[in-house]
Design a protein around this motif. Sequence first.
Motif, PDB file in Angstrom:
ATOM      1  N   ASP A 114      -1.130  15.862   4.801  1.00 28.08           N
ATOM      2  CA  ASP A 114      -1.982  15.701   5.986  1.00 28.08           C
ATOM      3  C   ASP A 114      -1.087  15.477   7.192  1.00 28.08           C
ATOM      4  OD1 ASP A 114      -3.814  15.166   7.935  1.00 28.08           O
ATOM      5  OD2 ASP A 114      -4.594  13.313   7.033  1.00 28.08           O
ATOM      6  N   TRP A 115      -0.620  16.587   7.796  1.00 34.96           N
ATOM      7  CA  TRP A 115       0.342  16.471   8.891  1.00 34.96           C
ATOM      8  C   TRP A 115      -0.267  15.836  10.129  1.00 34.96           C
ATOM      9  CZ3 TRP A 115       3.570  16.907   5.491  1.00 34.96           C
ATOM     10  CH2 TRP A 115       3.719  18.010   4.654  1.00 34.96           C
ATOM     11  N   SER A 116      -1.585  15.690  10.184  1.00 33.42           N
ATOM     12  CA  SER A 116      -2.212  15.031  11.344  1.00 33.42           C
ATOM     13  C   SER A 116      -2.136  13.515  11.249  1.00 33.42           C
ATOM     14  CB  SER A 116      -3.682  15.464  11.464  1.00 33.42           C
ATOM     15  OG  SER A 116      -4.446  14.983  10.356  1.00 33.42           O
ATOM     16  N   TYR A 117      -1.746  12.998  10.086  1.00 33.57           N
ATOM     17  CA  TYR A 117      -1.627  11.548   9.913  1.00 33.57           C
ATOM     18  C   TYR A 117      -0.410  11.065  10.695  1.00 33.57           C
ATOM     19  CZ  TYR A 117      -0.944   7.008   7.628  1.00 33.57           C
ATOM     20  OH  TYR A 117      -0.760   5.673   7.365  1.00 33.57           O
ATOM     21  N   ASN A 118      -0.634  10.173  11.632  1.00 36.91           N
ATOM     22  CA  ASN A 118       0.437   9.647  12.465  1.00 36.91           C
ATOM     23  C   ASN A 118       0.676   8.185  12.144  1.00 36.91           C
ATOM     24  OD1 ASN A 118       0.980  12.000  13.990  1.00 36.91           O
ATOM     25  ND2 ASN A 118      -0.798  11.607  15.284  1.00 36.91           N
ATOM     26  N   SER A 119       1.890   7.857  11.767  1.00 38.21           N
ATOM     27  CA  SER A 119       2.259   6.470  11.499  1.00 38.21           C
ATOM     28  C   SER A 119       3.448   6.098  12.369  1.00 38.21           C
ATOM     29  CB  SER A 119       2.613   6.269  10.023  1.00 38.21           C
ATOM     30  OG  SER A 119       3.001   4.928   9.796  1.00 38.21           O
ATOM     31  N   GLN A 120       3.335   4.970  13.026  1.00 35.91           N
ATOM     32  CA  GLN A 120       4.437   4.443  13.835  1.00 35.91           C
ATOM     33  C   GLN A 120       5.416   3.653  12.965  1.00 35.91           C
ATOM     34  OE1 GLN A 120       1.020   3.734  14.888  1.00 35.91           O
ATOM     35  NE2 GLN A 120       1.178   5.770  15.810  1.00 35.91           N
ATOM     36  N   TYR A 121       5.162   3.642  11.660  1.00 41.44           N
ATOM     37  CA  TYR A 121       5.941   2.826  10.729  1.00 41.44           C
ATOM     38  C   TYR A 121       6.697   3.713   9.744  1.00 41.44           C
ATOM     39  CZ  TYR A 121       2.851  -1.015  12.202  1.00 41.44           C
ATOM     40  OH  TYR A 121       2.158  -1.958  12.926  1.00 41.44           O
ATOM     41  N   VAL A 122       7.704   3.130   9.114  1.00 40.09           N
ATOM     42  CA  VAL A 122       8.345   3.728   7.938  1.00 40.09           C
ATOM     43  C   VAL A 122       8.355   2.689   6.827  1.00 40.09           C
ATOM     44  CG1 VAL A 122       9.759   5.350   9.239  1.00 40.09           C
ATOM     45  CG2 VAL A 122      10.665   3.074   8.736  1.00 40.09           C
ATOM     46  N   HIS A 123       8.324   3.151   5.594  1.00 43.01           N
ATOM     47  CA  HIS A 123       8.406   2.251   4.443  1.00 43.01           C
ATOM     48  C   HIS A 123       9.839   1.741   4.278  1.00 43.01           C
ATOM     49  CE1 HIS A 123       4.395   3.410   3.186  1.00 43.01           C
ATOM     50  NE2 HIS A 123       4.745   4.675   3.066  1.00 43.01           N
ATOM     51  N   VAL A 124       9.969   0.491   3.803  1.00 38.24           N
ATOM     52  CA  VAL A 124      11.288  -0.109   3.582  1.00 38.24           C
ATOM     53  C   VAL A 124      11.260  -0.917   2.286  1.00 38.24           C
ATOM     54  CG1 VAL A 124      13.112  -1.595   4.503  1.00 38.24           C
ATOM     55  CG2 VAL A 124      11.613  -0.341   6.084  1.00 38.24           C
ATOM     56  N   TRP A 125      12.321  -0.767   1.478  1.00 39.78           N
ATOM     57  CA  TRP A 125      12.581  -1.649   0.344  1.00 39.78           C
ATOM     58  C   TRP A 125      14.035  -2.102   0.403  1.00 39.78           C
ATOM     59  CZ3 TRP A 125       9.598   2.707  -0.373  1.00 39.78           C
ATOM     60  CH2 TRP A 125       8.344   2.547  -0.993  1.00 39.78           C
ATOM     61  N   ASP A 126      14.303  -3.261  -0.159  1.00 42.58           N
ATOM     62  CA  ASP A 126      15.664  -3.722  -0.396  1.00 42.58           C
ATOM     63  C   ASP A 126      15.967  -3.583  -1.889  1.00 42.58           C
ATOM     64  OD1 ASP A 126      16.050  -4.731   2.316  1.00 42.58           O
ATOM     65  OD2 ASP A 126      14.669  -6.341   1.738  1.00 42.58           O
ATOM     66  N   SER A 127      17.244  -3.390  -2.200  1.00 41.87           N
ATOM     67  CA  SER A 127      17.643  -3.356  -3.608  1.00 41.87           C
ATOM     68  C   SER A 127      19.097  -3.778  -3.734  1.00 41.87           C
ATOM     69  CB  SER A 127      17.466  -1.959  -4.201  1.00 41.87           C
ATOM     70  OG  SER A 127      17.833  -1.946  -5.571  1.00 41.87           O
ATOM     71  N   ALA A 128      19.355  -4.657  -4.663  1.00 40.08           N
ATOM     72  CA  ALA A 128      20.738  -5.074  -4.914  1.00 40.08           C
ATOM     73  C   ALA A 128      21.488  -4.034  -5.715  1.00 40.08           C
ATOM     74  CB  ALA A 128      20.755  -6.421  -5.640  1.00 40.08           C
ATOM     75  N   ASP A 129      20.774  -3.321  -6.608  1.00 41.84           N
ATOM     76  CA  ASP A 129      21.460  -2.480  -7.580  1.00 41.84           C
ATOM     77  C   ASP A 129      20.683  -1.221  -7.974  1.00 41.84           C
ATOM     78  OD1 ASP A 129      19.379  -3.622  -8.960  1.00 41.84           O
ATOM     79  OD2 ASP A 129      20.640  -4.866 -10.238  1.00 41.84           O
ATOM     80  N   LEU A 130      19.576  -0.930  -7.311  1.00 44.31           N
ATOM     81  CA  LEU A 130      18.699   0.196  -7.605  1.00 44.31           C
ATOM     82  C   LEU A 130      17.983   0.068  -8.941  1.00 44.31           C
ATOM     83  CD1 LEU A 130      20.839   3.184  -6.251  1.00 44.31           C
ATOM     84  CD2 LEU A 130      19.193   1.741  -5.043  1.00 44.31           C
ATOM     85  N   ARG A 131      18.106  -1.095  -9.564  1.00 49.64           N
ATOM     86  CA  ARG A 131      17.343  -1.359 -10.790  1.00 49.64           C
ATOM     87  C   ARG A 131      16.081  -2.151 -10.483  1.00 49.64           C
ATOM     88  NH1 ARG A 131      21.532  -3.849 -14.979  1.00 49.64           N
ATOM     89  NH2 ARG A 131      22.218  -4.950 -13.107  1.00 49.64           N
ATOM     90  N   THR A 132      16.084  -2.861  -9.373  1.00 48.67           N
ATOM     91  CA  THR A 132      14.895  -3.562  -8.887  1.00 48.67           C
ATOM     92  C   THR A 132      14.768  -3.299  -7.392  1.00 48.67           C
ATOM     93  OG1 THR A 132      16.159  -5.589  -8.470  1.00 48.67           O
ATOM     94  CG2 THR A 132      15.072  -5.383 -10.620  1.00 48.67           C
ATOM     95  N   PHE A 133      13.543  -3.318  -6.912  1.00 54.19           N
ATOM     96  CA  PHE A 133      13.261  -3.070  -5.501  1.00 54.19           C
ATOM     97  C   PHE A 133      12.391  -4.214  -4.995  1.00 54.19           C
ATOM     98  CE2 PHE A 133      14.285   0.892  -7.472  1.00 54.19           C
ATOM     99  CZ  PHE A 133      15.093   1.533  -6.538  1.00 54.19           C
ATOM    100  N   HIS A 142       7.734   2.501  16.954  1.00 55.92           N
ATOM    101  CA  HIS A 142       7.299   2.880  18.307  1.00 55.92           C
ATOM    102  C   HIS A 142       5.805   2.654  18.437  1.00 55.92           C
ATOM    103  CE1 HIS A 142       5.464   6.590  16.758  1.00 55.92           C
ATOM    104  NE2 HIS A 142       6.553   6.741  16.019  1.00 55.92           N
ATOM    105  N   ASP A 143       5.295   2.850  19.646  1.00 60.76           N
ATOM    106  CA  ASP A 143       3.859   2.729  19.934  1.00 60.76           C
ATOM    107  C   ASP A 143       3.246   4.062  20.337  1.00 60.76           C
ATOM    108  OD1 ASP A 143       3.441  -0.109  19.546  1.00 60.76           O
ATOM    109  OD2 ASP A 143       4.667  -0.415  21.339  1.00 60.76           O
ATOM    110  N   MET A 144       3.959   5.147  20.137  1.00 62.94           N
ATOM    111  CA  MET A 144       3.461   6.453  20.532  1.00 62.94           C
ATOM    112  C   MET A 144       2.411   6.946  19.526  1.00 62.94           C
ATOM    113  SD  MET A 144       7.043   8.295  21.708  1.00 62.94           S
ATOM    114  CE  MET A 144       7.836   8.055  20.113  1.00 62.94           C
ATOM    115  N   ALA A 145       1.526   7.796  19.999  1.00 57.99           N
ATOM    116  CA  ALA A 145       0.492   8.352  19.131  1.00 57.99           C
ATOM    117  C   ALA A 145       1.058   9.566  18.396  1.00 57.99           C
ATOM    118  CB  ALA A 145      -0.733   8.734  19.949  1.00 57.99           C
TER     119      ALA A 145
END
Length: 462
Positions: A114-133, A142-145
């Motif tokens: 759905d390319w019309s979906y606009n999000s001003q956010y990105v997902h983020v995870w932390d990981s020490a070793d890629l075995r847990t997130f 940003h605040d842009m539409a």
Amino acid sequence: MSTRPRPSRRHVLGMAAAAPLAASGALALGAGTARAADSAYAMCYFTESTNLGLGTDYGLHLAVSTDGLNWTPLNQNNPLVTPTAGALGLRDPFLLRKQDGTFVVLATDLKGTDWSYNSQYVHVWDSADLRTFTGYRRLKLHDMATHSWAPEAFWDAGRGRYAVIYASVNSSGHNVIMVNHTTDFVTASAPQVFFNPGYDVIDGDMAVGVNGVNYLFFKKNQTVAAARSASLDPGSFTEFGTGVAHGGTEAPTVFRSLTSNTWYLWADTYTPNGVFYAWRSTDLAAGTWTALDQRTYTQPVNSKHCGVATITAAEYTNLLARWGAPAWNRLKSYNYPDRYVRHADYAARIDVYPFDPYTDAQWQLVPGLADASAVSFRSVSHPTRYLRHYDYVLRLDVNDGTAAFAQDATFHRVAGLADPSWASFRSHNQPTRHIRHSGYVLRVDPVTTATDRADATFSVGY
């Protein structure tokens, strides 16, 4: 506002802004510091199969490799983690080794197409070793539409902060590469335009501090192009060099070999279940790339928009121990490396990847039914059925428990007849014959010519 292009399924560079090898052999990061030499790679991606079918999943997937070319999907190619906020799915994941040695994962907040979906956010995870997130959150940019597509991050040593770049439509009316700066991936500075050449660009991918030069790779029209700058200042990059394309190409990921002075550029096509293509260069400053033979590399099945990070030998081993290697294999043709062994209507053949059901090309190589030192090919999608020859033609049949079936379905793996680093399979009960393709159909035939040997040679991978 101009019509927005379809977004890339691009995962960004994963090499902590891939930089030159230090004299010690350690990787010099964008900050110019050296860390212990890595010896393997991790790839992040999401999956889409043909027509958004069985193999489509908008979670975080990982694969590992020792050469950066052939990959072992982890967790049976299932996601390791999936977003629980925003669109409840991700595209374009990116993996960064931070200055403290731990990892951060960024991804586009978008599930599906759905390319019309606009999000001003990105997902983020932390990981020490890629075995847990841990620490899942969304970072507002940003605040842009408009959207925040294909985020990537790199360490900006001059500012003492990480830069997060991504594609958005700003006041210019077309996609540009934006940048925010952050120290913790929890909050970020106000956005700035990082790269706006006056036309639509998405999928920014960075190689920082390569002989004093910073490189930005991006999608321009249907081509991967490049720009460079002696600084990391917004607006300082200038396009140069010759772009690369293979059909409609996007999602550049550039990283350096850990064992040679070779840079790899991976990119994929923007159709669902797009195919990755790869190029090589020994000099980023030259701005030219040479396409790799598809024999030399294999993408994780259904993978889209990859990002690559280097990891240590211990991390490689621990990831395989934690998530496991696949319980199946795929067989690639030697002389038609865009084709894989699969069954279709129970006939065995080699077909061009991608196709659905993709599981028709997945096989369990089990101890031979007639000789445990040999192998039999059990279908993943039809686990009661095995490849067997009948009148010299291979087909997928139910094991009837007879000795005749067991012998027809048993093959001895030998060094590849066209390349000993690959594999060939000799029939157990027709020992002068090997599995080969003829007119893309699999048979057991005598092998006498160079063409026969090529037809009878396969790679066993994932």
